[in-house]
Scaffold this active site. Structure first.
Site, PDB file in Angstrom:
ATOM      1  N   TYR A 104      17.288  -0.552   9.924  1.00  0.00           N
ATOM      2  CA  TYR A 104      15.869  -1.045   9.895  1.00  0.00           C
ATOM      3  C   TYR A 104      15.724  -1.231  11.596  1.00  0.00           C
ATOM      4  CZ  TYR A 104      11.979  -3.952   8.380  1.00  0.00           C
ATOM      5  OH  TYR A 104      10.822  -4.519   8.329  1.00  0.00           O
TER       6      TYR A 104
ATOM      7  N   LYS B  95      10.206  -8.399  12.997  1.00  0.00           N
ATOM      8  CA  LYS B  95      10.466  -9.290  11.834  1.00  0.00           C
ATOM      9  C   LYS B  95      10.777 -10.670  12.264  1.00  0.00           C
ATOM     10  CE  LYS B  95       8.412  -6.552   8.591  1.00  0.00           C
ATOM     11  NZ  LYS B  95       6.941  -6.790   8.425  1.00  0.00           N
TER      12      LYS B  95
HETATM   13  P1  NAD Z   1       2.393   0.098   3.026  1.00  0.00           P
HETATM   14  O1  NAD Z   1       2.640   1.646   3.819  1.00  0.00           O
HETATM   15  O2  NAD Z   1       1.692   0.079   1.752  1.00  0.00           O
HETATM   16  O3  NAD Z   1       1.548  -0.701   4.044  1.00  0.00           O
HETATM   17  C1  NAD Z   1       1.727  -0.603   5.681  1.00  0.00           C
HETATM   18  C2  NAD Z   1       0.331  -0.868   5.844  1.00  0.00           C
HETATM   19  O4  NAD Z   1       0.418  -0.875   7.468  1.00  0.00           O
HETATM   20  C3  NAD Z   1      -0.486   0.342   5.754  1.00  0.00           C
HETATM   21  O5  NAD Z   1      -1.642  -0.163   4.926  1.00  0.00           O
HETATM   22  C4  NAD Z   1      -0.662   0.868   6.889  1.00  0.00           C
HETATM   23  O6  NAD Z   1      -2.128   1.445   6.860  1.00  0.00           O
HETATM   24  C5  NAD Z   1      -0.863  -0.376   7.873  1.00  0.00           C
HETATM   25  N1  NAD Z   1      -0.827   0.087   9.300  1.00  0.00           N
HETATM   26  C6  NAD Z   1       0.395   0.481   9.927  1.00  0.00           C
HETATM   27  N2  NAD Z   1      -0.031   0.583  11.370  1.00  0.00           N
HETATM   28  C7  NAD Z   1      -1.271   0.105  11.414  1.00  0.00           C
HETATM   29  C8  NAD Z   1      -2.010  -0.239  12.383  1.00  0.00           C
HETATM   30  N3  NAD Z   1      -1.991   0.072  13.769  1.00  0.00           N
HETATM   31  N4  NAD Z   1      -3.346  -0.832  12.022  1.00  0.00           N
HETATM   32  C9  NAD Z   1      -3.711  -1.025  10.693  1.00  0.00           C
HETATM   33  N5  NAD Z   1      -2.794  -1.068   9.729  1.00  0.00           N
HETATM   34  C10 NAD Z   1      -1.656  -0.187  10.242  1.00  0.00           C
HETATM   35  O7  NAD Z   1       3.665  -0.392   2.877  1.00  0.00           O
HETATM   36  P2  NAD Z   1       4.137  -2.019   2.345  1.00  0.00           P
HETATM   37  O8  NAD Z   1       5.764  -1.843   1.857  1.00  0.00           O
HETATM   38  O9  NAD Z   1       3.326  -2.465   1.276  1.00  0.00           O
HETATM   39  O10 NAD Z   1       4.074  -2.754   3.725  1.00  0.00           O
HETATM   40  C11 NAD Z   1       3.188  -3.983   3.685  1.00  0.00           C
HETATM   41  C12 NAD Z   1       4.160  -5.004   4.647  1.00  0.00           C
HETATM   42  O11 NAD Z   1       5.210  -5.304   3.614  1.00  0.00           O
HETATM   43  C13 NAD Z   1       4.845  -4.463   5.952  1.00  0.00           C
HETATM   44  O12 NAD Z   1       4.731  -5.618   6.847  1.00  0.00           O
HETATM   45  C14 NAD Z   1       6.227  -4.199   5.515  1.00  0.00           C
HETATM   46  O13 NAD Z   1       7.019  -4.805   6.731  1.00  0.00           O
HETATM   47  C15 NAD Z   1       6.476  -5.628   4.425  1.00  0.00           C
HETATM   48  N6  NAD Z   1       7.411  -5.364   3.570  1.00  0.00           N
HETATM   49  C16 NAD Z   1       7.677  -4.386   2.920  1.00  0.00           C
HETATM   50  C17 NAD Z   1       8.886  -4.066   2.036  1.00  0.00           C
HETATM   51  C18 NAD Z   1       9.021  -2.922   1.359  1.00  0.00           C
HETATM   52  O14 NAD Z   1      10.317  -2.609   1.036  1.00  0.00           O
HETATM   53  N7  NAD Z   1       8.217  -2.193   1.033  1.00  0.00           N
HETATM   54  C19 NAD Z   1       9.826  -5.146   2.052  1.00  0.00           C
HETATM   55  C20 NAD Z   1       9.529  -6.363   2.859  1.00  0.00           C
HETATM   56  C21 NAD Z   1       8.269  -6.324   3.558  1.00  0.00           C
HETATM   57  O1  0WE Z   2       9.024  -3.042   6.539  1.00  0.00           O
HETATM   58  C1  0WE Z   2       9.412  -2.184   6.068  1.00  0.00           C
HETATM   59  C2  0WE Z   2       9.048  -0.719   6.520  1.00  0.00           C
HETATM   60  C3  0WE Z   2       8.310  -0.724   7.922  1.00  0.00           C
HETATM   61  C4  0WE Z   2       8.057   0.639   8.592  1.00  0.00           C
HETATM   62  C5  0WE Z   2       8.061   1.853   7.896  1.00  0.00           C
HETATM   63  C6  0WE Z   2       7.796   2.841   8.613  1.00  0.00           C
HETATM   64  C7  0WE Z   2       7.833   4.361   7.917  1.00  0.00           C
HETATM   65  C8  0WE Z   2       6.986   5.355   8.599  1.00  0.00           C
HETATM   66  C9  0WE Z   2       7.741   0.616   9.832  1.00  0.00           C
HETATM   67  N1  0WE Z   2       7.185   1.649  10.583  1.00  0.00           N
HETATM   68  C10 0WE Z   2       7.424   2.905   9.851  1.00  0.00           C
HETATM   69  N2  0WE Z   2       7.160   4.042  10.690  1.00  0.00           N
HETATM   70  C11 0WE Z   2       6.969   5.312  10.014  1.00  0.00           C
HETATM   71  O2  0WE Z   2       6.780   6.224  10.662  1.00  0.00           O
HETATM   72  N3  0WE Z   2      10.224  -2.123   5.048  1.00  0.00           N
HETATM   73  C12 0WE Z   2      10.833  -3.777   4.589  1.00  0.00           C
HETATM   74  C13 0WE Z   2      10.619  -1.169   4.143  1.00  0.00           C
HETATM   75  C14 0WE Z   2      11.865  -0.451   4.790  1.00  0.00           C
HETATM   76  O3  0WE Z   2      11.954   0.080   5.741  1.00  0.00           O
HETATM   77  C15 0WE Z   2      13.458   0.462   6.086  1.00  0.00           C
HETATM   78  C16 0WE Z   2      14.028  -0.363   5.126  1.00  0.00           C
HETATM   79  C17 0WE Z   2      13.133  -1.154   4.218  1.00  0.00           C
HETATM   80  C18 0WE Z   2      13.660  -1.805   3.205  1.00  0.00           C
HETATM   81  C19 0WE Z   2      13.968   1.042   6.930  1.00  0.00           C
HETATM   82  C20 0WE Z   2      15.352   1.367   7.154  1.00  0.00           C
HETATM   83  C21 0WE Z   2      16.077   0.536   6.260  1.00  0.00           C
HETATM   84  C22 0WE Z   2      15.350  -0.265   5.183  1.00  0.00           C
END
Ligand code: NAD
Ligand code: 0WE
Length: 259
Positions: free
Chosen positions: A156, A163
């Site tokens: 991560y 975060k």
């Molecule tokens: P997702 O890919 O569906 O959503 C991520 C969003 O970020 C997308 O809609 C993308 O368009 C947007 N984004 C990225 N760069 C941007 C920019 N410059 N301007 C506007 N929008 C931008 O993935 P998700 O997992 O639903 O992620 C949403 C949130 O949840 C993030 O903050 C992520 O860190 C957090 N999160 C995700 C997980 C997981 O495991 N999926 C766990 C905990 C927290």
């Molecule tokens: O917040 C996240 C993902 C955030 C994220 C994902 C990407 C993929 C595409 C931020 N930047 C990018 N850039 C890209 O180009 N999560 C909580 C999901 C996530 O991401 C990981 C995790 C988990 C869980 C990355 C490494 C290890 C665990």
């Protein structure tokens, strides 16, 4: 009558029907909220418009959170259409992909660190700053965090400090906006297979580990995160601000698994 009836919510971060933001928008709409959506770029426009339609919304605007002018344009539109905003959901994170695997110290760069902080943390307060004149007593702001804000998680990397910064940002916003009756919170979600998690090395192993060790012995869904978000942004949570609520099947309390 739903517990968000009469509330108007801006949801930032829908990219697909697997997005956490979509789980949140669906839950909020179900509880009676009116939703406005944004999409990051033209590639996502039609998909977000289609999803917005499913919640009876026609307010769909472009927004790259790196651009102040686009943030201002979204707020101008909301001022015209709504005058007031009751809920803002920030569900956005980004770091350069090549920095999300391997050694943290070796792969992190100044530009990567800065970009992760800008998109994943600063943009939350930037939205609040631009929307400030439309926020009213009872308004609630929410951002999505992850356990790596407070514990290390392999790969991560640079997103961990981003975060941590997001959660501190949330607390400062809560202290600053609290006297105006505006609440600010985070949800720290467990790992979910979304676009942002696609192609992350070891994601399958992490989900499996969760199922084996979390107190509930399973992963969480976007519906569960959505329901918690709807609660936190509603008047049911009127006494809650500055909080990070874990929606992670209890994973964060475990020090060692029984196995
Ligand atoms: P997702 O890919 O569906 O959503 C991520 C969003 O970020 C997308 O809609 C993308 O368009 C947007 N984004 C990225 N760069 C941007 C920019 N410059 N301007 C506007 N929008 C931008 O993935 P998700 O997992 O639903 O992620 C949403 C949130 O949840 C993030 O903050 C992520 O860190 C957090 N999160 C995700 C997980 C997981 O495991 N999926 C766990 C905990 C927290
Ligand atoms: O917040 C996240 C993902 C955030 C994220 C994902 C990407 C993929 C595409 C931020 N930047 C990018 N850039 C890209 O180009 N999560 C909580 C999901 C996530 O991401 C990981 C995790 C988990 C869980 C990355 C490494 C290890 C665990």
């Amino acid at each position: 009558m739903g517990f968000l009836t009469g509330k108007r919510a801006l949801v930032v971060g829908v990219a697909s029907d697997r997005s956490i933001a979509w789980g949140i928008a669906e839950a909020m709409a179900r509880e009676g909220a009116e939703i406005a959506y944004t999409y990051q770029n033209d590639k996502l426009k039609e998909r977000v418009e289609e999803l917005a339609g499913q919640t009876g919304s026609r307010l769909v605007m472009p927004l790259d959170v790196a651009e102040d002018a686009q943030i201002d344009a979204v707020c101008d539109t909301l001022r015209r259409e709504w005058a007031q905003v009751d809920v803002i959901v920030h569900s956005v994170a980004f770091a350069p992909r090549e920095q999300l695997s391997g050694s943290y110290v070796d792969t992190v760069t100044r530009d990567g660190f800065r970009l992760a902080q800008d998109i994943s943390s600063y943009s939350f307060v930037a939205l609040a700053k631009a929307a400030r004149p439309m926020l009213v007593p009872g308004s609630a702001l929410l951002a999505l965090s992850y356990l790596a804000a407070v514990r290390t998680i392999p790969n991560y990397n640079v997103m961990g400090p981003a975060k941590a910064s997001l959660e501190a940002n949330m607390r400062f916003m809560a202290a600053d906006l609290g006297p105006s009756g505006i609440r600010v919170n985070c949800i720290s979600a467990g790992p979910i297979k979304t676009l942002a998690a696609a192609g992350i090395g070891g994601m399958r192993i992490m989900l499996h580990y969760m199922e084996k060790t979390a107190p509930l012995r399973r992963c969480v869904t976007i519906e569960e995160v959505g329901n918690a978000a709807a609660f936190l942004c509603s008047d049911l949570a009127a006494g809650v601000t500055g909080q990070t609520l874990y929606v992670d099947a209890g994973y964060h309390v475990i020090g060692m698994s029984p196995e």
